[in-house]
Enzyme design. Sequence first.
Site, PDB file in Angstrom:
ATOM      1  N   HIS A 118       0.849  -1.192   0.000  1.00  0.00           N
ATOM      2  CA  HIS A 118       0.000   0.000   0.000  1.00  0.00           C
ATOM      3  C   HIS A 118       0.882   1.237   0.000  1.00  0.00           C
ATOM      4  CE1 HIS A 118      -3.595  -2.414   0.770  1.00  0.00           C
ATOM      5  NE2 HIS A 118      -2.828  -3.116   1.589  1.00  0.00           N
ATOM      6  N   ALA A 145      12.002 -20.483   9.587  1.00  0.00           N
ATOM      7  CA  ALA A 145      10.769 -20.197  10.329  1.00  0.00           C
ATOM      8  C   ALA A 145      10.576 -18.696  10.542  1.00  0.00           C
ATOM      9  CB  ALA A 145      10.809 -20.912  11.680  1.00  0.00           C
ATOM     10  N   ALA A 163      15.950 -17.848  10.050  1.00  0.00           N
ATOM     11  CA  ALA A 163      14.672 -17.690  10.749  1.00  0.00           C
ATOM     12  C   ALA A 163      14.468 -16.256  11.218  1.00  0.00           C
ATOM     13  CB  ALA A 163      14.612 -18.642  11.935  1.00  0.00           C
ATOM     14  N   THR A 168      13.757  -7.573   2.324  1.00  0.00           N
ATOM     15  CA  THR A 168      13.279  -6.367   1.646  1.00  0.00           C
ATOM     16  C   THR A 168      13.925  -6.166   0.283  1.00  0.00           C
ATOM     17  OG1 THR A 168      14.974  -4.985   2.687  1.00  0.00           O
ATOM     18  CG2 THR A 168      12.895  -5.236   3.876  1.00  0.00           C
ATOM     19  N   LYS A 169      15.064  -6.867   0.040  1.00  0.00           N
ATOM     20  CA  LYS A 169      15.800  -6.717  -1.218  1.00  0.00           C
ATOM     21  C   LYS A 169      16.177  -8.089  -1.745  1.00  0.00           C
ATOM     22  CE  LYS A 169      17.795  -2.233   0.050  1.00  0.00           C
ATOM     23  NZ  LYS A 169      19.065  -1.480   0.262  1.00  0.00           N
ATOM     24  N   ARG A 186      27.195 -14.756   4.364  1.00  0.00           N
ATOM     25  CA  ARG A 186      28.348 -15.461   3.795  1.00  0.00           C
ATOM     26  C   ARG A 186      27.884 -16.310   2.613  1.00  0.00           C
ATOM     27  NH1 ARG A 186      28.417 -20.844   4.939  1.00  0.00           N
ATOM     28  NH2 ARG A 186      27.195 -21.635   6.697  1.00  0.00           N
TER      29      ARG A 186
END
Length: 211
Positions: A118, A145, A163, A168-169, A186
């Site tokens: 949004h 998880a 986990a 975001t990228k 790594r």
Amino acid sequence: MNDLKTLTEKMHDKSLYLPVGEQFELEQLKRLDMVFEYNSLKPSMIEQRRKLLKEMFAEFGEDSYVETPFFSNWGGKHVHFGNGVYANYNLTLVDDTHIYVGDKTMFGPGVTVATAGHPVLPELREEYFQFNAPVRIGRRCWIGAGVIILPGVTVGDDSVIGAGSVVTKDVPERVVAAGNPCRVLRPINEKDREYYFKELKIPDELSERLK
């Protein structure tokens, strides 16, 4: 104009759109009913579960499996699973546009893959505008998880997402990445051919098979 055809186009081209309209809403309710039906099937009803998943998903490969409960905005209509994909409990797929998952990828419990977003501008959110961007997850990935994968992200083949990460990228192939925001820690390396967890060694008979 917000007719079904226009909505369908906008859902898949990253445009802003309003997710409203009688046909649109009826179709989504139909898909949500299928999710409810799937979650109501007993674990022992393997054939019925598999048959329903093949109806629900855009593509559902051989030997793939989704534990219940499972949640999806469009009941898997825009989800493409390769062969041998395994999804643990509480997988949530916000599949307002396409989600692609390669062969032999595994999802830990409580993973969310979101294609919908949004606008930051509150005046647009007030009117319920949204946009979608596809997510692509490669083959032989392990999504740990509680991971959250955000719209537009690509995860490369063979990579591990630790986990609790928020991705975001894009993540390149064959790396271990983790954190909030998720970052590469790594590459997957020769030590991973010797140890499977901390200082626990891969048995010799398995090591020989992997050479």
